[in-house]
Design an enzyme around this catalytic site. Structure first.
Site, short mmCIF file in Angstrom:
data_model
loop_
_atom_site.label_atom_id
_atom_site.label_comp_id
_atom_site.label_asym_id
_atom_site.label_seq_id
_atom_site.Cartn_x
_atom_site.Cartn_y
_atom_site.Cartn_z
N LYS A 68 0.81 -1.22 0.00
CA LYS A 68 0.00 0.00 0.00
C LYS A 68 0.84 1.27 0.00
O LYS A 68 0.37 2.34 -0.41
CB LYS A 68 -0.94 0.00 1.20
CG LYS A 68 -2.12 -0.96 1.09
CD LYS A 68 -3.16 -0.44 0.13
CE LYS A 68 -4.43 -1.28 0.17
NZ LYS A 68 -5.48 -0.75 -0.69
N SER A 321 1.10 -9.72 -0.44
CA SER A 321 0.77 -8.28 -0.42
C SER A 321 1.01 -7.61 0.92
O SER A 321 1.14 -6.38 0.98
CB SER A 321 -0.68 -8.08 -0.84
OG SER A 321 -1.56 -8.81 0.00
#
Length: 521
Positions: A68, A321
């Site tokens: 992110k 992720s």
């Protein structure tokens, strides 16, 4: 819970952005002023097991332990000087929050992060550690998100979206740039999908430079907003989303991310929570890294895709992720990983209530490891037993065991895919009422915070007799309760209206086979 949104408006006119525009934005993105190039690590043990070369893109190695950071920094760095002076606001309970906080600190921008009150303290502390101001508001992401929008409108802060924005998408797309530089021979790339920013950014880049590579999106079965959008031909809002892989618990995919995914993603595959747990275990055994559930999602999809399509001798990459995992949730992961590999099964077996019947059952099981066994005397004719059984050879071994039991006239039902059986009933076996009841069974989810269980009971009220109650928490942001009520048929209309008024997510479980086997009169 991170980025669990129902509507996320794009920040600019996407009709002006072509695939080539995105390619340029990705190539020119200055994300490496904050982010790092992450390793593409071989998974040796899993590669041998699957007969393919399996590689893991380690985005958990970013300074905020999540991809992110890329999108957040790329968005903030593109702001005008006036926007930077006014500051930014974002709503998030996890990875997006940390990405915005660190990016803002790096660029000297004031950042306000709105987080639900139920957000674990470890995540709140991490955001504050990057210098951001944390505002705790509401019991859900939607409430926090609405408040962030209010602050943006009233105070002039720029709202930083978690996924549906061209600059955010381009920032995430820098992962694809690294993948091609690290291995130019990839056949497949598996990408986790929540709001779609990561999948869109990777797919649009890959398909411009090497379209032969298949880009596969992976979603949890209970949070498949991209799958729903593809089926409908446009973004749709899911009624509810699962809470286990909270980093991708998004009710509605973004408008721009859907446009790109619809054009450039090759396929979408969905996986169960148990399959995600199994992949968390695979990652740990090969790398000693502990991923968060959404971080292991892509690898779970890779494994399932490989099995379903008999893929062999291919170069396959999955995106890890993130690794911002709540430590207490790992007990759930450990418990469920064997189910995801089909190496453990849960069975309901009916045996005759006579001397020697249990011994014969054990003989039929043979030397297989029994992981749990629950039994309580019910009547003189037969008994239902709840059995956990290790099945190292997977589904073929389970089929063999079930046939052996049935041939011996021991009726058996496989409960391995029954969530209520694994979540609740296994801890309540034997809890039958002593007399017949007009009982209806319901499962609930409610925000977990100090006093949450007491508040739930108080909210539930005292209008109906509670005949069964089971509560268990795995360190998650939401508590789960299984409750039985004594409900004559004439009261169902009033009770249904009462449940709607309560506002909790719920599901009726009265016809669940596990309930009938072990809990019903």
């Amino acid at each position: 819970m991170d980025d669990r949104v129902t509507n996320n408006e794009p920040q600019q006119d996407q009709s002006l952005l072509t695939a080539n525009d995105y390619l340029c934005k990705i190539l020119l993105s200055p994300v490496y002023e904050a982010a790092v190039v992450t390793p593409l690590q071989p998974l040796t043990k899993l590669s041998q097991r699957l007969g393919n070369s399996i590689l893991l893109k380690r985005e958990d190695r970013q300074p905020v332990h999540s991809f992110k950071l890329r999108g957040a920094f790329n968005k903030l760095v593109q702001l005008s000087e006036e926007q930077k002076l006014r500051g930014v606001v974002a709503a998030s309970a996890g990875n997006h929050a940390q990405g915005v906080a660190m990016s803002a600190k790096k660029l000297g921008i004031k950042a306000i992060i709105v987080m639900p009150v139920i957000t674990p303290e470890i995540k709140v502390s991490a955001v504050r550690g990057f210098g951001a101001e944390v505002c705790l508001h509401g019991d859900s992401f939607d409430e926090a998100s609405n408040y962030a929008k209010k602050l943006s409108a009233e105070e002039g802060y720029t709202l930083i979206p978690p996924f549906d924005d061209p600059d955010v998408i381009a920032g995430q797309g820098t992962i694809a740039r690294e993948l091609l530089e690290q291995n130019g021979h990839l056949d497949y790339i598996f990408v986790p999908v929540g709001g779609g920013g990561l999948a869109a950014g990777i797919a649009v880049y890959i398909k411009q430079l090497k379209p032969s590579i298949k880009v596969i999106g992976v979603e949890p079965r209970d949070s498949a907003c991209l799958r729903a959008a593809l089926d409908a031909g446009e973004p749709v809002t899911l009624d509810r989303v699962g809470i286990f892989a909270d980093g991708v618990a998004v009710k509605r995919i973004g408008a721009e991310t859907f446009r790109l995914c619809n054009e450039f993603i090759d396929d979408v595959i969905t996986v169960s929570s148990d399959e995600i747990c199994a992949s968390l275990k695979d990652i740990f055994e090969d790398t000693r890294a502990i991923a968060e559930p959404s971080g292991a999602l892509a690898l779970a999809g890779l494994k399932k895709f490989t099995e379903l399509n008999s893929v062999r001798d291919k170069n396959m990459a999955a995106i890890l992720s993130g690794a911002n995992v709540n430590f207490h949730s790992l007990r759930y992961v450990s418990e469920r990983s064997e189910y995801g590999e089909k190496k453990e099964a849960v069975l309901a077996v009916t045996i005759p209530e006579r001397p020697g019947a249990f011994l014969k059952f054990c003989e039929l099981i043979g030397n297989r490891a029994v992981t749990e066994f629950n039994y309580r005397y019910s009547n003189r004719a037969a008994a239902n037993i709840f059995v956990g059984l290790r099945t190292p050879q997977g589904t073929s071994e389970l089929a063999t065991v079930m046939k052996q039991l049935e041939d011996a006239e021991y009726p058996v039902v496989d409960l391995s895919e029954d969530e209520m059986a694994k979540q609740h009933v296994r801890y309540m076996v034997g809890g039958r009422p002593a007399e017949a009841l007009q009982e209806r069974l319901f499962s609930f989810e409610f925000p977990e915070n100090p006093g949450a269980l007491q508040n739930f009971l108080l909210t539930l009220g005292m209008n109906w007799n509670i005949t069964l109650f089971h509560y268990r928490n795995h360190g998650a942001a939401y508590g789960r309760v299984l409750t039985g009520f004594e409900l004559p048929d004439g009261e169902m209309k009033a009770f249904s209206a009462y449940l709607v008024k309560l506002g909790y997510q719920y599901k009726e479980e009265t016809n669940n086979p596990a309930y009938k086997f072990f809990l019903a009169h």
